[in-house]
Enzyme design. Structure first.
Site, short mmCIF file in Angstrom:
data_model
loop_
_atom_site.label_atom_id
_atom_site.label_comp_id
_atom_site.label_asym_id
_atom_site.label_seq_id
_atom_site.Cartn_x
_atom_site.Cartn_y
_atom_site.Cartn_z
N CYS A 128 0.83 -1.22 0.00
CA CYS A 128 0.00 0.00 0.00
C CYS A 128 0.86 1.26 0.00
CB CYS A 128 -0.92 0.02 1.22
SG CYS A 128 -1.95 -1.44 1.38
N LYS A 132 2.26 2.22 8.50
CA LYS A 132 1.09 1.64 9.18
C LYS A 132 0.82 2.34 10.50
CE LYS A 132 1.79 -3.06 7.48
NZ LYS A 132 2.25 -4.38 7.89
N CYS A 139 -4.32 -6.73 5.10
CA CYS A 139 -5.10 -7.96 4.90
C CYS A 139 -4.85 -8.44 3.48
CB CYS A 139 -6.58 -7.71 5.14
SG CYS A 139 -7.57 -9.16 4.73
N CYS A 142 -8.35 -8.79 1.50
CA CYS A 142 -8.94 -7.51 1.06
C CYS A 142 -7.93 -6.70 0.24
CB CYS A 142 -9.38 -6.68 2.26
SG CYS A 142 -10.61 -7.49 3.27
N CYS A 145 -4.54 -2.19 3.67
CA CYS A 145 -4.24 -2.08 5.09
C CYS A 145 -5.53 -1.72 5.82
CB CYS A 145 -3.19 -1.00 5.32
SG CYS A 145 -1.51 -1.62 5.14
N HIS A 152 -9.67 -11.46 9.35
CA HIS A 152 -10.56 -11.50 8.19
C HIS A 152 -11.53 -12.65 8.41
CE1 HIS A 152 -11.69 -10.60 4.04
NE2 HIS A 152 -12.06 -11.86 4.05
N CYS A 153 -12.80 -12.34 8.46
CA CYS A 153 -13.78 -13.37 8.82
C CYS A 153 -14.52 -13.89 7.58
CB CYS A 153 -14.80 -12.80 9.82
SG CYS A 153 -16.07 -13.99 10.25
N CYS A 159 -13.36 -7.90 6.43
CA CYS A 159 -12.34 -7.75 7.45
C CYS A 159 -13.01 -7.19 8.69
CB CYS A 159 -11.30 -6.76 6.96
SG CYS A 159 -9.67 -7.46 6.96
ZN LIG Z 1 -1.13 -2.63 3.11
ZN LIG Z 2 -9.67 -8.68 4.94
#
Ligand SMILES: [Zn+2]
Ligand SMILES: [Zn+2]
Length: 333
Positions: A128, A132, A139, A142, A145, A152-153, A159
């Site tokens: 990304c 952070k 993730c 996804c 970030c 992640h479900c 997420c």
């Molecule tokens: Zn990232």
């Molecule tokens: Zn995710």
């Protein structure tokens, strides 16, 4: 290229399968409970009305929290955490890791970043291209970030993080309630069908399965729910429970633990009447989180802890960083 795009498209379609399974089971449970049990089997009108009323209250809350858990997009770091054009150019041109670290460190000085990598460097996401924020993780599903990422479900195909953690907790709570209510009210009729006191064959099939499915879901949810209750009281994400956040002073699993009451307020907000509704009330903006060391410090500028609580929940739109005087102190130091 086209092949990987096709693969990703298939992956995205398949990722909805767990949500479709849950939705189908819930829709069937609605039919089985409302029609087969309440309307076709129960004869007492009062009992029928009471069961239907409570069932629909649980059902609506369950669907509302499930919907919010699935469709609330994960919040991602703001623009100021991305490298500026000039910093990015400097960073990319540089081959020496030490100098790259130094560039990131310089950028981080202007940001409320307190956690580090295991080697003590600023946490940087290559994919990304951003620094952070504390508690933020990338993730891979996804491909972004996510602020205060929990996990992640697959069951909500989303997420779970800062934007929807409260919704996810409420989803677990109302799922448990839904299962407990069904199991408790169906049990009597389950026994009656089992012993042959009630003759309706079709309803018998539905009621037996309703009991079985409600118990099965309750047992599997119980552990997850208990674990997340424990995490909330410790102000810890699932990722942090597995790997403690690292501060300048070293790893500290209790780094964000502010005490039981304040930990609850961090997630649920300070308006108690909204705690059980799936509306966003978590404190802050997800980029900065008050830390235990700050609340324990004797700094007069920090004032009393109640002050932070009140300020923190009063206005969601203004960043927490600006509201917390202790942050300024850390940035300057
Ligand atoms: Zn990232
Ligand atoms: Zn995710």
């Amino acid at each position: 290229m086209a092949l990987s795009r096709g693969f990703r498209c298939c992956q995205r379609i398949f990722s909805w399968i767990p949500v479709i399974i849950i939705t189908s089971v819930v829709l069937w449970s609605y039919y089985a409970y409302v029609f087969e049990l309440c309307l076709f089997t129960l004869s007492n009108t009062l009992e029928k009305a009471a069961y239907l009323l409570v069932f629909h209250a649980c059902f609506v809350m369950f669907l509302w929290t499930y919907w919010k858990s699935i469709f609330t997009p994960p919040s991602t770091p703001g623009k100021k955490f991305h490298l500026s054009y000039s910093d990015k150019e400097r960073y990319d041109k540089e081959d020496r890791p030490d100098v790259q670290k130094h560039i990131l460190m310089e950028v981080a000085k202007k940001l409320p970043i307190f956690t580090r990598t295991t080697s003590g460097a600023i946490r940087f996401c290559d994919r990304c291209q951003l620094l952070k924020p504390d508690r933020c993780h990338h993730c891979s599903v996804c491909e972004t970030c996510v602020l205060k990422m929990d996990h992640h479900c697959p069951w909500v195909n989303n997420c779970v993080g800062f934007s929807n953690y409260k919704f996810f907790l409420l989803f677990l709570t109302y799922s448990m309630l839904y299962c407990v209510f069904i199991a408790a009210t169906v049990f009597r009729y389950f026994l009656k069908f089992w012993s042959g006191e009630l003759p309706n064959v079709q309803a018998k099939f539905h009621v037996l399965f309703l009991m079985f499915v409600a118990l099965m879901f309750f047992l599997s949810l119980m552990f997850l729910f208990g674990y997340h209750c424990w995490l909330v009281t410790k102000n810890r994400s699932t990722l942090e429970a597995f790997s403690a956040p690292i501060f300048q002073t070293g790893p500290d699993k209790n780094g964000f633990n502010l005490g039981f009451r304040r930990n609850l307020i961090q997630v649920f907000g300070d308006e108690r009447k909204l705690w059980f509704l799936p509306v966003f009330t978590s404190l802050g903006d997800g980029h900065f989180f008050p830390m235990r060391t700050q609340s324990e410090s004797r700094n007069p500028l920090l004032g009393n802890e109640e002050q932070w609580d009140e300020d923190g929940g009063s206005d969601e739109e203004s960043p927490a960083i600006q509201r917390d005087p202790s942050v300024t102190i850390h940035i300057e130091s």
